[in-house]
Design a protein around this motif. Sequence first.
Motif, PDB file in Angstrom:
ATOM      1  N   MET A  89      -9.327 -12.375  19.993  1.00 57.91           N
ATOM      2  CA  MET A  89      -9.936 -11.864  18.766  1.00 57.91           C
ATOM      3  C   MET A  89     -11.458 -12.041  18.821  1.00 57.91           C
ATOM      4  O   MET A  89     -11.948 -13.109  19.165  1.00 57.91           O
ATOM      5  N   PRO A  90     -12.216 -11.007  18.480  1.00 59.67           N
ATOM      6  CA  PRO A  90     -13.679 -11.098  18.550  1.00 59.67           C
ATOM      7  C   PRO A  90     -14.265 -12.141  17.591  1.00 59.67           C
ATOM      8  O   PRO A  90     -15.322 -12.707  17.862  1.00 59.67           O
ATOM      9  N   GLU A  91     -13.571 -12.419  16.501  1.00 54.40           N
ATOM     10  CA  GLU A  91     -14.043 -13.417  15.549  1.00 54.40           C
ATOM     11  C   GLU A  91     -14.112 -14.805  16.179  1.00 54.40           C
ATOM     12  O   GLU A  91     -14.943 -15.632  15.810  1.00 54.40           O
ATOM     13  N   THR A  92     -13.240 -15.062  17.157  1.00 55.97           N
ATOM     14  CA  THR A  92     -13.214 -16.362  17.819  1.00 55.97           C
ATOM     15  C   THR A  92     -14.503 -16.595  18.606  1.00 55.97           C
ATOM     16  O   THR A  92     -15.081 -17.685  18.557  1.00 55.97           O
ATOM     17  N   ALA A  93     -14.962 -15.579  19.305  1.00 61.53           N
ATOM     18  CA  ALA A  93     -16.205 -15.708  20.075  1.00 61.53           C
ATOM     19  C   ALA A  93     -17.389 -15.977  19.146  1.00 61.53           C
ATOM     20  O   ALA A  93     -18.250 -16.811  19.461  1.00 61.53           O
ATOM     21  N   ALA A  94     -17.419 -15.303  18.019  1.00 63.86           N
ATOM     22  CA  ALA A  94     -18.504 -15.513  17.050  1.00 63.86           C
ATOM     23  C   ALA A  94     -18.447 -16.934  16.491  1.00 63.86           C
ATOM     24  O   ALA A  94     -19.489 -17.593  16.347  1.00 63.86           O
ATOM     25  N   ALA A  95     -17.246 -17.409  16.192  1.00 61.37           N
ATOM     26  CA  ALA A  95     -17.096 -18.771  15.665  1.00 61.37           C
ATOM     27  C   ALA A  95     -17.522 -19.801  16.705  1.00 61.37           C
ATOM     28  O   ALA A  95     -18.207 -20.777  16.381  1.00 61.37           O
ATOM     29  N   GLN A  96     -17.146 -19.584  17.954  1.00 58.30           N
ATOM     30  CA  GLN A  96     -17.525 -20.518  19.014  1.00 58.30           C
ATOM     31  C   GLN A  96     -19.039 -20.535  19.219  1.00 58.30           C
ATOM     32  O   GLN A  96     -19.624 -21.596  19.449  1.00 58.30           O
TER      33      GLN A  96
ATOM     34  N   LYS B 205      -2.100  -7.023  19.135  1.00 61.69           N
ATOM     35  CA  LYS B 205      -3.452  -6.671  19.591  1.00 61.69           C
ATOM     36  C   LYS B 205      -3.796  -5.249  19.189  1.00 61.69           C
ATOM     37  O   LYS B 205      -4.907  -4.976  18.725  1.00 61.69           O
ATOM     38  N   ALA B 206      -2.854  -4.335  19.354  1.00 63.71           N
ATOM     39  CA  ALA B 206      -3.090  -2.950  18.974  1.00 63.71           C
ATOM     40  C   ALA B 206      -3.328  -2.836  17.470  1.00 63.71           C
ATOM     41  O   ALA B 206      -4.216  -2.091  17.033  1.00 63.71           O
ATOM     42  N   LYS B 207      -2.554  -3.583  16.687  1.00 65.28           N
ATOM     43  CA  LYS B 207      -2.712  -3.559  15.229  1.00 65.28           C
ATOM     44  C   LYS B 207      -4.090  -4.079  14.819  1.00 65.28           C
ATOM     45  O   LYS B 207      -4.692  -3.596  13.870  1.00 65.28           O
ATOM     46  N   LEU B 208      -4.590  -5.086  15.569  1.00 62.53           N
ATOM     47  CA  LEU B 208      -5.904  -5.649  15.278  1.00 62.53           C
ATOM     48  C   LEU B 208      -7.039  -4.822  15.885  1.00 62.53           C
ATOM     49  O   LEU B 208      -8.215  -5.109  15.662  1.00 62.53           O
ATOM     50  N   GLY B 209      -6.700  -3.865  16.724  1.00 64.15           N
ATOM     51  CA  GLY B 209      -7.722  -3.047  17.379  1.00 64.15           C
ATOM     52  C   GLY B 209      -8.398  -3.750  18.536  1.00 64.15           C
ATOM     53  O   GLY B 209      -9.546  -3.483  18.855  1.00 64.15           O
ATOM     54  N   ILE B 210      -7.676  -4.640  19.186  1.00 65.72           N
ATOM     55  CA  ILE B 210      -8.234  -5.379  20.316  1.00 65.72           C
ATOM     56  C   ILE B 210      -7.803  -4.703  21.599  1.00 65.72           C
ATOM     57  O   ILE B 210      -6.687  -4.387  21.817  1.00 65.72           O
TER      58      ILE B 210
END
Length: 168
Positions: free
Chosen positions: A39-46, A163-168
């Motif tokens: 999830m892209p949000e994880t990279a931003a949080a890290q 992943k597809a549902k989240l657009g990843i």
Amino acid sequence: MKSVFKICLVAILLFSAGMVKAQTLKFAHIDSQALIQAMPETAAAQKTLEQQAKGMEDQLASMQKEFQTKLAEYTQIADSLDDMVRSAKEEDLQNLQQRIQTFNQSAQQKLQQKQAELMQPIFDKANQTIETVAKEQGVIYVFDSNAVLYKSNQSVDLLPLVKAKLGI
């Protein structure tokens, strides 16, 4: 009367067997850690956590440098100081060392709190999406791949679908 009872019993058994066969139980599994990492949000949080950790590490290094400077200064002149001044300098060094330890503990706690604060919405989003996909797929149980000892080929892997549902 006995034959009516037998007929009813056989009918109930046949009806029950038909119901069980009609309800195929569908199980699925997902690697939740892989999902969270994707999830892209994880990279931003890290990245946010790393920035805060860097700021705290810089502050801690500054405090430790100050302590080392004062300690070196004290050891050079300790023999020439009278007891009262020496005691005051030692107390000052002990207080500074205590502040460093307190700051270090506090910084670690704040980083853990910030990590929990940043990651909770990510976990919630992942769980909600897993639940949505599982309902869409007609799954009754979803197991985390990291905690399952055995998984059958009949178990559906939800990771690509989520992943597809989240657009990843």
